[in-house]
Design a protein around this motif. Sequence first.
Motif, mmCIF file in Angstrom:
data_model
loop_
_atom_site.group_PDB
_atom_site.id
_atom_site.type_symbol
_atom_site.label_atom_id
_atom_site.label_comp_id
_atom_site.label_asym_id
_atom_site.label_seq_id
_atom_site.Cartn_x
_atom_site.Cartn_y
_atom_site.Cartn_z
ATOM 1 N N ASN A 166 -6.420 7.833 2.910
ATOM 2 C CA ASN A 166 -7.486 6.867 2.615
ATOM 3 C C ASN A 166 -7.460 6.433 1.162
ATOM 4 N N GLU A 167 -7.222 7.386 0.275
ATOM 5 C CA GLU A 167 -7.138 7.118 -1.151
ATOM 6 C C GLU A 167 -5.683 7.126 -1.589
ATOM 7 N N ARG A 204 -2.382 7.973 -3.607
ATOM 8 C CA ARG A 204 -2.003 9.130 -4.429
ATOM 9 C C ARG A 204 -1.737 8.662 -5.853
ATOM 10 N N SER A 205 -1.768 9.569 -6.769
ATOM 11 C CA SER A 205 -1.578 9.182 -8.176
ATOM 12 C C SER A 205 -0.120 9.118 -8.558
ATOM 13 N N HIS A 217 -0.427 4.818 -0.508
ATOM 14 C CA HIS A 217 -1.279 5.435 0.510
ATOM 15 C C HIS A 217 -0.480 6.312 1.471
ATOM 16 N N ASP A 266 0.827 -1.212 0.000
ATOM 17 C CA ASP A 266 0.000 0.000 0.000
ATOM 18 C C ASP A 266 0.868 1.273 0.000
#
Length: 64
Positions: A60-61, A63-64, A43, A40
């Motif tokens: 929570n989301e 990153r790009s 994150h 993860d």
Amino acid sequence: MDKDTIVSLLEGLRKRETEEITIAKEDFLDFRSVLVKEPDFKHFRGIAQHGGSVIYRFLNEPRS
């Protein structure tokens, strides 16, 4: 900083036990070498500070 300490810090962020951690300049390379291997990884957001330390937070989301 050893691997067990780093993993423990990352788990604390994942479980929301801590909001953020600060990694000193001299520990950054060791920390990052463990962090990038985490499934993860995206994150975690690192925010560079003046002087070379980095503040990490868990998102929570991813990153790009």
